[in-house]
Write a protein that holds these residues in place. Structure first.
Motif, short mmCIF file in Angstrom:
data_model
loop_
_atom_site.label_atom_id
_atom_site.label_comp_id
_atom_site.label_asym_id
_atom_site.label_seq_id
_atom_site.Cartn_x
_atom_site.Cartn_y
_atom_site.Cartn_z
N ASP A 47 5.01 10.26 7.79
CA ASP A 47 5.77 10.99 8.82
C ASP A 47 4.93 11.18 10.08
O ASP A 47 5.40 10.99 11.19
N PHE A 48 3.66 11.55 9.85
CA PHE A 48 2.78 11.80 10.99
C PHE A 48 2.62 10.54 11.84
O PHE A 48 2.73 10.56 13.05
N LEU A 49 2.37 9.41 11.13
CA LEU A 49 2.16 8.16 11.85
C LEU A 49 3.42 7.73 12.59
O LEU A 49 3.37 7.27 13.72
N GLU A 50 4.57 7.94 11.94
CA GLU A 50 5.83 7.57 12.58
C GLU A 50 6.07 8.39 13.84
O GLU A 50 6.48 7.88 14.87
N GLU A 51 5.79 9.69 13.71
CA GLU A 51 5.99 10.60 14.85
C GLU A 51 5.05 10.22 16.00
O GLU A 51 5.46 10.16 17.16
N ALA A 52 3.79 9.92 15.62
CA ALA A 52 2.82 9.53 16.66
C ALA A 52 3.27 8.25 17.35
O ALA A 52 3.19 8.13 18.57
N GLY A 53 3.79 7.32 16.56
CA GLY A 53 4.27 6.07 17.12
C GLY A 53 5.44 6.30 18.07
O GLY A 53 5.47 5.79 19.19
N ALA A 54 6.39 7.13 17.61
CA ALA A 54 7.59 7.39 18.43
C ALA A 54 7.20 8.08 19.73
O ALA A 54 7.72 7.76 20.80
N MET A 62 0.84 -1.20 0.00
CA MET A 62 0.00 0.00 0.00
C MET A 62 0.87 1.24 0.00
O MET A 62 1.86 1.29 0.70
N ILE A 63 0.48 2.18 -0.81
CA ILE A 63 1.28 3.40 -0.87
C ILE A 63 0.66 4.45 0.04
O ILE A 63 -0.51 4.79 -0.09
N ILE A 64 1.47 4.94 0.97
CA ILE A 64 1.01 6.01 1.84
C ILE A 64 1.86 7.24 1.52
O ILE A 64 3.07 7.14 1.40
N SER A 65 1.21 8.38 1.37
CA SER A 65 1.98 9.57 1.03
C SER A 65 2.87 9.96 2.20
O SER A 65 2.61 9.62 3.35
N LYS A 66 3.95 10.67 1.88
CA LYS A 66 5.01 10.91 2.87
C LYS A 66 4.53 11.66 4.11
O LYS A 66 4.87 11.26 5.23
N PRO A 67 3.73 12.74 3.94
CA PRO A 67 3.30 13.44 5.16
C PRO A 67 2.52 12.54 6.13
O PRO A 67 2.73 12.60 7.34
N ILE A 68 1.67 11.66 5.56
CA ILE A 68 0.90 10.77 6.43
C ILE A 68 1.83 9.79 7.13
O ILE A 68 1.71 9.54 8.32
#
Lengths: 257, 251
Positions: A9-16, A1-7
């Motif tokens: 980044d957001f998910l990664e940040e939320a996870g971290a 699945m392709i997720i656009s970069k801002p999304i």
């Protein structure tokens, strides 16, 4: 699945950020407890922010009174002024304004301080010299913000109501005793409880976000500036999101009357 | 130039075997092998960005490598529990490139900080003596009450060294001790490194690209080029080498 970069980044940040928060609770109950350092942070965060909180709460209380007066007068409900101002101050304005001021002052302070400690290897040095930097720096600061913000907000409530009394006396004439009595007419425990509860959450969010941004600061002085800045932005946003959630929940549980 | 002594017959303080570390696609350490013998000053020479600092951080467990063995005083440090690692770290002093003095504390509090470790108990007199001894070692006993921001670059470096010496470590890791200092101060720091070696009989790894520092302090030199130990020898051996990669450092 392709997720656009801002999304992504957001998910990664939320996870971290979530992992960082999880670590806070793990370290919180593990000895050793840095009690002295926590008290020191409480002093810095609580006492040093007090003048700013006092000034803003004073102004908000007075301005709110002056602004509301004409509307109430046009309804012939001028006598309701103290109740209206007190309820809006205690329920919403004092906690949120205090939290925003603290997100600016404390959030950026923690972000910049830990950020510069990170880039000048002070956090590594701490780790090497046998002190867990997460406990010594993060846990103490987050606890301090969580405990101090409710106190600051309560002081803000009090000063706001007093300033509102002064504001009412600019054009009217009312005694302090009467004004205070009227203010508390519509203030119930059930108003104060969710308002105080959310200030704990505000304090926690400000502390966690500031520490997270500081500890993940990138190399160089530019990185420090960026972590201070993004700590303020994210902490302020979190304050509003938490506010929305708490208000929604108190409404659902029928606390707001 | 230092009269280099030969230590290879003494015990091994740090043993590194086939160490690999990469960041993303960038391989900084590739099958690196290195031994540090007790009592010797080993200089690791290499360009900026050649993974020298990463090497030191692998030794103290601040960075975990992909594969390889790192033994400190006979103990494998990779995958050690926090508590065990802290015990090893007690025996290692780390002088950071940026000094890493705590800005919010006085020089004295900076020096006392390593004593906060678990299980260490000192009375006030002992702490005073330790602080005084450490500061005297770097000839700055009068600075105890100052803040790091009030000190010059060279003084900060010395205070950082004094803090490292508080625990009287068996091994000292110097991360670019002379970078950013003027030539005279650099020489002073280099001489200080030498006097520490003589006084405490500690072993040291000195990471640097400052050839003058190497000349003063090193018993043995390892050249870190392209992520592995490219060459090894005393100062005079390497300085007379014909290999262009080695020569470029000595010119």
């Amino acid at each position: 699945m392709i997720i656009s970069k801002p999304i992504k980044d957001f998910l990664e940040e939320a996870g971290a950020l979530s992992i960082f928060t999880g670590r806070f609770f793990r370290e919180l109950f593990r000895p050793r407890f840095e009690f002295n350092e926590m008290l020191r942070q409480c002093y810095f965060i609580g006492v040093k922010s007090l003048p700013l909180v006092l000034a803003t709460a004073f102004i908000m209380g007075m301005v709110l009174t002056i602004q509301s007066r004409p509307t109430l007068v046009s309804f012939g409900a001028e006598s309701r002024l103290p109740q209206m101002v007190a309820v809006s101050l205690v329920r919403e304005i004092a906690p949120v304004i205090t939290a925003l001021i603290c997100a600016g002052k404390i959030g950026s302070g923690i972000g910049a301080e830990l950020g510069s400690m990170k880039v000048t290897e002070q956090i590594d040095a701490m780790e090497v010299s046998g002190t867990n930097p997460y406990k010594y720096l993060v846990v103490t600061r987050v606890l301090a913000t969580t405990l101090m913000l409710p106190l600051l907000a309560l002081v803000g409530d009090a000063i706001g109501i007093w300033a509102s009394f002064l504001g009412a006396n600019i054009k009217g004439d009312v005694s302090w005793d009467l004004y205070l009595l009227k203010s508390f007419d519509y203030l119930f425990f059930i108003d104060i409880f969710p308002a105080v509860l959310k200030t704990f959450l505000f304090g926690f969010a400000i502390g966690i976000v500031g520490c997270y941004k500081g500890m993940t600061s990138q190399k160089g002085t530019e990185g420090v500036g960026r972590s201070a800045n993004s700590a303020v932005v994210l902490a302020s946003l979190m304050v509003f999101v938490i506010d929305l959630l708490v208000v929604q929940m108190s409404d659902l549980y029928g606390i707001i009357k | 130039m230092k009269a280099a002594r030969y230590y290879a017959h003494s015990e091994i303080a740090i043993e590194i075997k086939d160490l690999n570390k990469s960041f993303g696609n960038q391989h900084v350490l590739i099958n690196l092998n290195l031994n540090l013998y007790k009592g010797e000053n080993l200089a690791v020479l290499g360009k900026s960005g050649s993974g020298k600092s990463v090497l030191l951080k692998c030794i103290v467990g601040l960075v975990s490598p992909e594969s390889g063995i790192v033994k400190v005083l006979g103990k494998d440090v990779l995958g050690l529990a926090q508590f065990e690692m802290d015990k090893i770290r007690m025996k290692i002093g780390f002088l950071f490139q940026s000094n890493a003095l705590y800005d919010s504390m006085t020089v004295r509090e900076n020096l006392e900080f390593p004593l906060r470790r678990h299980g260490l108990k000192y009375n006030k007199k002992e702490v005073d003596d330790m602080v005084f001894e450490s500061l005297s070692n770097v000839s700055l006993p009068e600075t105890a009450g100052k803040m790091p921001a009030e000190l010059s670059g060279g003084m900060k470096k010395r205070i950082a060294l004094a803090r490292t010496l508080m625990m009287k470590p068996d091994i000292i890791l110097y991360d670019e001790p002379t970078t950013g200092l003027d030539p005279i101060t650099s020489r002073e720091i280099s001489n200080l490194i030498l006097s520490v070696q003589e006084k405490y009989h500690s072993s040291a790894i000195i990471i640097t690209h400052d050839i003058n520092c190497v000349k003063i302090v090193a018993d043995r030199i390892i050249m870190l080029i392209d992520g592995y130990a490219y060459a090894e020898g005393s100062y005079s051996e390497l300085a007379n080498s014909d290999d262009p990669k080695i020569k470029s450092f000595f010119e």
